[in-house]
Design a protein around this motif. Structure first.
Motif, PDB file in Angstrom:
ATOM      1  N   LEU A 124      19.656   6.034  -9.120  1.00  0.00           N
ATOM      2  CA  LEU A 124      19.444   6.671 -10.423  1.00  0.00           C
ATOM      3  C   LEU A 124      20.765   6.917 -11.144  1.00  0.00           C
ATOM      4  N   ALA A 125      21.833   7.153 -10.407  1.00  0.00           N
ATOM      5  CA  ALA A 125      23.148   7.294 -11.043  1.00  0.00           C
ATOM      6  C   ALA A 125      23.535   5.999 -11.743  1.00  0.00           C
ATOM      7  N   ARG A 126      23.242   4.866 -11.112  1.00  0.00           N
ATOM      8  CA  ARG A 126      23.548   3.564 -11.731  1.00  0.00           C
ATOM      9  C   ARG A 126      22.680   3.330 -12.965  1.00  0.00           C
ATOM     10  N   LEU A 127      21.421   3.745 -12.892  1.00  0.00           N
ATOM     11  CA  LEU A 127      20.546   3.608 -14.057  1.00  0.00           C
ATOM     12  C   LEU A 127      21.080   4.441 -15.221  1.00  0.00           C
ATOM     13  N   ASN A 128      21.497   5.674 -14.947  1.00  0.00           N
ATOM     14  CA  ASN A 128      22.072   6.513 -15.998  1.00  0.00           C
ATOM     15  C   ASN A 128      23.332   5.888 -16.588  1.00  0.00           C
ATOM     16  N   GLN A 129      24.130   5.269 -15.739  1.00  0.00           N
ATOM     17  CA  GLN A 129      25.342   4.613 -16.224  1.00  0.00           C
ATOM     18  C   GLN A 129      25.001   3.442 -17.142  1.00  0.00           C
ATOM     19  N   GLU A 130      23.959   2.677 -16.784  1.00  0.00           N
ATOM     20  CA  GLU A 130      23.545   1.554 -17.628  1.00  0.00           C
ATOM     21  C   GLU A 130      23.042   2.046 -18.978  1.00  0.00           C
ATOM     22  N   ILE A 131      22.345   3.188 -18.994  1.00  0.00           N
ATOM     23  CA  ILE A 131      21.875   3.768 -20.250  1.00  0.00           C
ATOM     24  C   ILE A 131      23.067   4.198 -21.106  1.00  0.00           C
ATOM     25  N   ALA A 132      24.073   4.801 -20.460  1.00  0.00           N
ATOM     26  CA  ALA A 132      25.275   5.200 -21.190  1.00  0.00           C
ATOM     27  C   ALA A 132      26.015   3.979 -21.723  1.00  0.00           C
ATOM     28  N   ARG A 133      26.077   2.902 -20.940  1.00  0.00           N
ATOM     29  CA  ARG A 133      26.743   1.674 -21.383  1.00  0.00           C
ATOM     30  C   ARG A 133      26.076   1.088 -22.616  1.00  0.00           C
ATOM     31  N   GLN A 134      24.772   1.323 -22.742  1.00  0.00           N
ATOM     32  CA  GLN A 134      24.029   0.781 -23.873  1.00  0.00           C
ATOM     33  C   GLN A 134      24.169   1.666 -25.111  1.00  0.00           C
ATOM     34  N   GLY A 135      24.824   2.830 -24.965  1.00  0.00           N
ATOM     35  CA  GLY A 135      25.082   3.697 -26.107  1.00  0.00           C
ATOM     36  C   GLY A 135      23.967   4.664 -26.429  1.00  0.00           C
ATOM     37  N   PHE A 136      23.084   4.940 -25.462  1.00  0.00           N
ATOM     38  CA  PHE A 136      21.915   5.759 -25.752  1.00  0.00           C
ATOM     39  C   PHE A 136      21.984   7.167 -25.168  1.00  0.00           C
ATOM     40  N   LEU A 137      23.161   7.600 -24.755  1.00  0.00           N
ATOM     41  CA  LEU A 137      23.339   8.998 -24.371  1.00  0.00           C
ATOM     42  C   LEU A 137      24.169   9.676 -25.461  1.00  0.00           C
ATOM     43  N   PRO A 138      23.623  10.690 -26.129  1.00  0.00           N
ATOM     44  CA  PRO A 138      24.351  11.354 -27.219  1.00  0.00           C
ATOM     45  C   PRO A 138      25.450  12.270 -26.668  1.00  0.00           C
ATOM     46  N   LEU A 139      26.552  11.647 -26.231  1.00  0.00           N
ATOM     47  CA  LEU A 139      27.593  12.404 -25.531  1.00  0.00           C
ATOM     48  C   LEU A 139      28.901  12.484 -26.308  1.00  0.00           C
ATOM     49  N   GLY A 140      28.918  11.907 -27.505  1.00  0.00           N
ATOM     50  CA  GLY A 140      30.115  11.985 -28.335  1.00  0.00           C
ATOM     51  C   GLY A 140      31.322  11.367 -27.653  1.00  0.00           C
ATOM     52  N   SER A 141      32.407  12.135 -27.599  1.00  0.00           N
ATOM     53  CA  SER A 141      33.654  11.619 -27.025  1.00  0.00           C
ATOM     54  C   SER A 141      33.582  11.424 -25.519  1.00  0.00           C
ATOM     55  N   TRP A 142      32.536  11.958 -24.869  1.00  0.00           N
ATOM     56  CA  TRP A 142      32.388  11.812 -23.425  1.00  0.00           C
ATOM     57  C   TRP A 142      31.673  10.521 -23.028  1.00  0.00           C
ATOM     58  N   THR A 143      31.240   9.735 -24.005  1.00  0.00           N
ATOM     59  CA  THR A 143      30.463   8.531 -23.703  1.00  0.00           C
ATOM     60  C   THR A 143      31.212   7.587 -22.779  1.00  0.00           C
ATOM     61  N   ASP A 144      32.519   7.400 -23.027  1.00  0.00           N
ATOM     62  CA  ASP A 144      33.297   6.476 -22.188  1.00  0.00           C
ATOM     63  C   ASP A 144      33.323   6.929 -20.733  1.00  0.00           C
ATOM     64  N   PHE A 145      33.445   8.243 -20.512  1.00  0.00           N
ATOM     65  CA  PHE A 145      33.469   8.754 -19.136  1.00  0.00           C
ATOM     66  C   PHE A 145      32.149   8.478 -18.429  1.00  0.00           C
ATOM     67  N   PHE A 146      31.037   8.720 -19.105  1.00  0.00           N
ATOM     68  CA  PHE A 146      29.730   8.527 -18.477  1.00  0.00           C
ATOM     69  C   PHE A 146      29.369   7.048 -18.333  1.00  0.00           C
ATOM     70  N   SER A 147      30.050   6.170 -19.068  1.00  0.00           N
ATOM     71  CA  SER A 147      29.798   4.731 -18.961  1.00  0.00           C
ATOM     72  C   SER A 147      30.674   4.064 -17.920  1.00  0.00           C
ATOM     73  N   SER A 148      31.789   4.694 -17.596  1.00  0.00           N
ATOM     74  CA  SER A 148      32.789   4.065 -16.726  1.00  0.00           C
ATOM     75  C   SER A 148      32.585   4.452 -15.268  1.00  0.00           C
ATOM     76  N   SER A 149      33.532   4.012 -14.449  1.00  0.00           N
ATOM     77  CA  SER A 149      33.519   4.347 -13.023  1.00  0.00           C
ATOM     78  C   SER A 149      34.744   5.176 -12.665  1.00  0.00           C
ATOM     79  N   LYS A 150      35.103   6.064 -13.564  1.00  0.00           N
ATOM     80  CA  LYS A 150      36.235   6.963 -13.353  1.00  0.00           C
ATOM     81  C   LYS A 150      35.720   8.304 -12.847  1.00  0.00           C
ATOM     82  N   PRO A 151      36.558   9.075 -12.149  1.00  0.00           N
ATOM     83  CA  PRO A 151      37.950   8.785 -11.781  1.00  0.00           C
ATOM     84  C   PRO A 151      38.120   8.229 -10.376  1.00  0.00           C
TER      85      PRO A 151
END
Length: 543
Positions: A360-387
């Protein structure tokens, strides 16, 4: 980014939006020459996660079998026998449940082999239902974020660990252990990627070994005519006449047992959510899912056989969720049974939480990669594999609702109600993917299909989804749910309400506001610093 591997090209040239001049020869495409693209047509091409392909066939198998085999086999057989009335009919339903699950599995196999990307139903629904634009993505995102929690097996873990250690099972201590398990698993998967995979593999094999031990115990009892504690072996109930005695063939009654059996096989599609991290994803998917289904069905039948050769039928029917406890006590004695059984269930529950959290963590990451999480400046963090080289953002998105569902509701009616709500909207997604598969067979015959589902089985799956969607609206005899102290269909109404909320959110964000302020939503591809390609939804003013 895409991996430097080769794959057979479809019958017609795929649309490779944003790709460089790719060399094509002998019906093959050199995938390494294709730049990262988020175009919907490119999901027919494998994509390697920036973390690499860390999941071997064995790890993939555990990811599925540990998701399928939860704590249900320790609890549900008693209630199923009570519903069916006989041993023979109960065993028949376990086989029928495997067939029903196979119908759903082959749908995910065709989709997964045709569109070998992480994300599972998210990828399949986005590809199939491209119009209205962004609607499928919004529905999947809302379902995953609002209902994508792991709670029940965390609670079960806390309850049985306390029971095995001899402590009083209070709500505070139970929830404390449940939250501790959830937090520990989130930290391990978020900070130590390969260690987390090794731990979930280990727990998965321990779980399979425990259930196999129970099954072989039953065989041992029969072969060596071992006398159980507290009485003789109930041999008559396994004779041909005894197998079918008092069978209840009424459909209204049997349907409840069929649903319980079907839920015991849920999770065969778990690997589809993480295909970007699987070595040789198409070949692995085609073999892992059937192997897991075969294993689960075989173990379920053997464990049921073990129960029936040791525990008298009347005790089985009245055991409720304690049939495994009766089995252990009659074979090994009360003290051993009170320790080993709870720990076995706790290990099974913990293994289930690990694989569900992982996927489910990977599914959430794929949703963030598609731009569908309203996270503002945090979108890159939730889309990436950091830190720490793992989808920490996706784990946090999964952790928060799971934490709240465990911590806030009291045990009992409200908690059971939330779990019912969790599963209901998923039937609509399953129905949409099944119907979409049939639609694609006609409209997109150009797509290469390394695996093709049997169409009559797909239609059976559609009928089952319709039945499950309609079932809550047929009133029980007393007009109220037996486990919930309010209107029997409330959980279904809330589930439908969540879907309607997603549709309303989509309409406001992608139809009403753009029309009102005269702009349109466009997609732009961006490469993050860790190499992850993401989609940015940008507003473009209409001239």
């Amino acid at each position: 980014m895409t991996s430097p591997t080769k794959l057979k090209a479809p019958d017609t040239e795929p649309l490779l939006s944003g790709s460089s001049s790719s060399s094509s020869y002998n019906g093959e495409i050199e995938v390494q020459s294709i730049k990262p693209s988020r175009h919907i047509e490119d999901v027919v091409l494998p994509e390697t996660h920036v973390l690499g392909r860390n999941l071997s066939w064995t790890s993939a198998y555990i990811l599925v079998i540990s998701r399928v085999i939860g704590s249900g086999i320790f609890a549900t057989p008693g209630s199923i026998v009570k519903t069916t009335g006989s041993v023979g009919l109960a065993l028949l339903l376990w086989i029928f449940g495997a067939f029903i699950s196979w119908c759903g599995m082959i749908i995910s196999l065709e989709y997964g082999c045709m569109l070998p990307r992480s994300g599972g139903d998210k990828v399949y629904l986005e590809f199939t239902y491209q119009h209205p634009r962004f609607l499928a993505s919004t529905l999947v995102a809302v379902h995953a974020i609002v209902l994508g929690f792991t709670a029940s097996n965390c609670i079960i873990f806390g309850e049985y660990v306390l029971f095995a250690l001899g402590y009083e099972v209070t709500e505070f201590s139970q929830k404390g252990l449940a939250l501790g398990l959830l937090t520990a698993i989130t930290l391990v998967h978020g900070c130590f990627l390969k260690t987390g995979i090794r731990i979930q593999n280990f727990l998965g094999w321990i779980k399979v070994g425990l259930i196999l031990f129970m099954a072989l115990t039953g065989v041992y009892v029969v072969l060596f005519n071992v006398k159980p504690r507290g009485g003789e072996l109930p041999k008559s109930q396994l004779s041909w006449d005894g197998l079918w005695k008092d069978s209840n063939w009424g459909w209204g009654t049997l349907s409840t047992a069929i649903f319980k059996v079907s839920y015991s096989y849920a999770g065969l599609q778990n690997l589809n959510n993480v295909l970007n991290e699987v070595k040789d994803p198409v070949k692995t998917l085609k073999t892992v899912a059937p192997a897991a289904l075969f294993t689960a069905c075989g173990l379920y039948l053997l464990v049921n056989f073990a129960y029936f050769v040791v525990v008298p039928l009347e005790e089985v029917k009245e055991s409720g969720e304690l049939i495994a406890a009766l089995f252990f006590e009659r074979v090994f004695g009360e003290n051993f049974g009170r320790t080993v059984l709870p720990l076995a269930i706790a290990v099974s529950a913990a293994g289930n939480v690990m694989v569900v959290t992982f996927t489910l963590a990977r599914l959430n990451q794929e949703i963030a990669r598609q731009g569908f999480l309203p996270l503002g400046s945090w979108t890159d963090f939730f889309s990436s594999s950091k830190p720490f080289g793992a989808p920490m953002g996706g784990l946090i998105v999964h952790y928060i609702p799971s934490f709240l569902v465990i911590a806030i509701p009291p045990r009992g009616d409200v908690y059971n109600f939330i779990l019912d709500v969790e599963g209901y909207p998923g039937q609509f997604l399953a129905l949409a993917t099944a119907l979409g598969l049939i639609w694609l067979r006609t409209k997109r015959s150009d797509l290469e299909r390394p695996f093709k589902a049997w169409i009559p089985a797909v239609w059976l799956r559609i009928a089952l989804c319709v039945a499950l969607i309609a079932a809550p609206f047929f009133p029980p005899k007393d007009g109220r749910g037996k486990d919930v102290g309010f209107f029997y269909a409330t959980y279904a109404i809330v589930g439908i309400g969540i879907i309607l909320f997603a549709v309303l959110y989509w309409y406001v964000m992608f139809v009403a506001l753009p029309r009102w302020y005269k702009y349109r939503i466009e997609e732009e591809v961006e490469i993050l610093s860790d190499g992850t390609s993401v989609t940015k939804l940008v507003k473009v003013k209409d001239e």
